[in-house]
Design an enzyme around this catalytic site. Structure first.
Site, mmCIF file in Angstrom:
data_model
loop_
_atom_site.group_PDB
_atom_site.id
_atom_site.type_symbol
_atom_site.label_atom_id
_atom_site.label_comp_id
_atom_site.label_asym_id
_atom_site.label_seq_id
_atom_site.Cartn_x
_atom_site.Cartn_y
_atom_site.Cartn_z
ATOM 1 N N HIS A 31 7.841 -1.560 7.065
ATOM 2 C CA HIS A 31 6.414 -1.352 7.334
ATOM 3 C C HIS A 31 6.141 -1.404 8.846
ATOM 4 O O HIS A 31 5.178 -2.013 9.295
ATOM 5 C CB HIS A 31 5.564 -2.389 6.601
ATOM 6 C CG HIS A 31 5.550 -2.186 5.114
ATOM 7 N ND1 HIS A 31 4.596 -1.426 4.465
ATOM 8 C CD2 HIS A 31 6.392 -2.627 4.150
ATOM 9 C CE1 HIS A 31 4.848 -1.407 3.167
ATOM 10 N NE2 HIS A 31 5.935 -2.136 2.950
ATOM 11 N N TYR A 59 11.397 -11.683 5.489
ATOM 12 C CA TYR A 59 10.303 -11.557 6.456
ATOM 13 C C TYR A 59 10.556 -12.429 7.688
ATOM 14 O O TYR A 59 10.254 -12.037 8.819
ATOM 15 C CB TYR A 59 8.977 -11.978 5.818
ATOM 16 C CG TYR A 59 8.322 -10.954 4.928
ATOM 17 C CD1 TYR A 59 9.063 -10.055 4.163
ATOM 18 C CD2 TYR A 59 6.936 -10.890 4.825
ATOM 19 C CE1 TYR A 59 8.449 -9.135 3.337
ATOM 20 C CE2 TYR A 59 6.305 -9.967 4.006
ATOM 21 C CZ TYR A 59 7.070 -9.105 3.257
ATOM 22 O OH TYR A 59 6.455 -8.189 2.433
#
Length: 328
Positions: free
Chosen positions: A51, A317
């Protein structure tokens, strides 16, 4: 060669041919995803590994009276809370085209009055690409381009055939156009969480964010134009007309509904509650650049399920966040 030996040899060969596609032999590791996104999109130092293309926005959230009355959760106190948002496209390519038939991401970080944070991360699709990290990693690895710059379609097709949990997302994307705007997409939490009720019950939930502007996709003509960048501009233009808003719709799970498989969608007829309104008032700043939108960062009243894909998000993440902050 006797017939029974020939049949045994053929069976063994078939098993060996299918076995590598049928399952990962070792558990997926967080860094495996960092590596495969680099193979898929190239190295882009200082950016999110997935992303990477996106736009920040700011606004607020106010819980509904129904949510405040039903749930014992700080996020649903009824106070208006500041929120930092980020819209995005999947993958590690910061130049990904906005017309692509891939999911859109929408993440939010709520700042509560007591100083704690609460994150959500959603996609404009109701199911995830695979049921577990191993299958998702295998799908990504099967999609890595070869020397000619293209994926081996026979290999990819065989992997999908061996993993039917990859089909729901593929089918959904094939039957829906990419969103006209970030403001005209419905976003789904995909994973299962638990919320405490005022009666002390731990309630199984999923949610989606319903746009006040309605759901609208691109036309075939707009897709054919192949404009690479328009989503951030359309969001900014829309915000000049006033706030962009979404209703937070919570669905209550039944005992038979999937908890740890994000590739399975819950039935549409589940009981729902409108938990409040997310409002965007401006976009285009850098407020979200240094935020790690880990959806396992939860405030009091919420808890995560044992969904292995959800659990994998935290370490993956964190690695991406650390590399980004250090310019890697």
């Amino acid at each position: 060669m006797p017939a029974f030996q020939f049949r045994k040899l053929v069976l063994s060969a078939a098993v060996m041919a299918v076995w590598p596609l049928a399952a990962q032999t070792a558990p997926a590791q967080p860094n495996d995803f960092i590596d495969v996104f680099a193979k898929l999109s190239g190295e882009h130092k200082g950016l999110r590994k997935n992303h990477s293309k996106g736009v920040c926005a700011v606004g607020d959230f106010t819980a509904s009276k129904a949510a405040t009355a039903y749930f014992d959760a700080d996020l649903f106190s009824g106070e208006t809370l500041p929120v930092i948002y980020r819209f995005s496209l999947p993958g590690g390519n910061p130049l990904a085209p906005d017309y692509a038939g891939v999911p859109r991401g929408f993440a939010a970080q709520f700042s509560l009055k007591n100083g704690t944070k609460h994150n959500i991360a959603t996609l404009n699709v109701p199911v995830f690409a695979a049921k577990d990290p191993e299958t998702f990693l295998g799908l990504l690895q099967a999609s890595v381009p070869g020397a000619d710059g293209k994926p081996d379609m026979a290999k990819l097709t065989a992997f999908k055939a061996a993993h039917p949990d990859t089909k729901p997302l593929e089918q959904w994307l094939a039957s829906h156009q990419p969103p006209f705007s970030y403001a005209t997409a419905e976003y789904f939490g995909i994973h299962t969480f638990y919320l405490n009720s005022k009666q002390g019950e731990k309630t199984k939930i999923r949610w989606h964010l319903q746009p006040h502007d309605g759901v609208k996709g691109l036309t075939e003509a707009e897709i054919a134009e192949k404009k690479p960048d328009f989503l951030h501009q359309r969001l900014a233009e829309r915000l000049q007309q006033g706030a962009v808003s979404f209703d937070w719709i919570i669905s209550f799970g039944e005992p038979e509904d999937a908890v740890n498989d994000p590739s399975v969608q819950w039935p549409a007829q589940r009981k729902t509650l409108n938990a409040g309104m997310l409002r965007l008032t401006a976009s285009g700043d850098n407020s979200c650049d240094n935020i790690n939108f880990d959806p396992n960062v939860l405030s009091r009243g919420f808890s995560a399920s044992d969904d292995p894909v959800l659990r994998m998000r935290s370490p993956a993440y964190a690695i991406s966040f650390g590399k980004r902050l250090s310019g890697q």
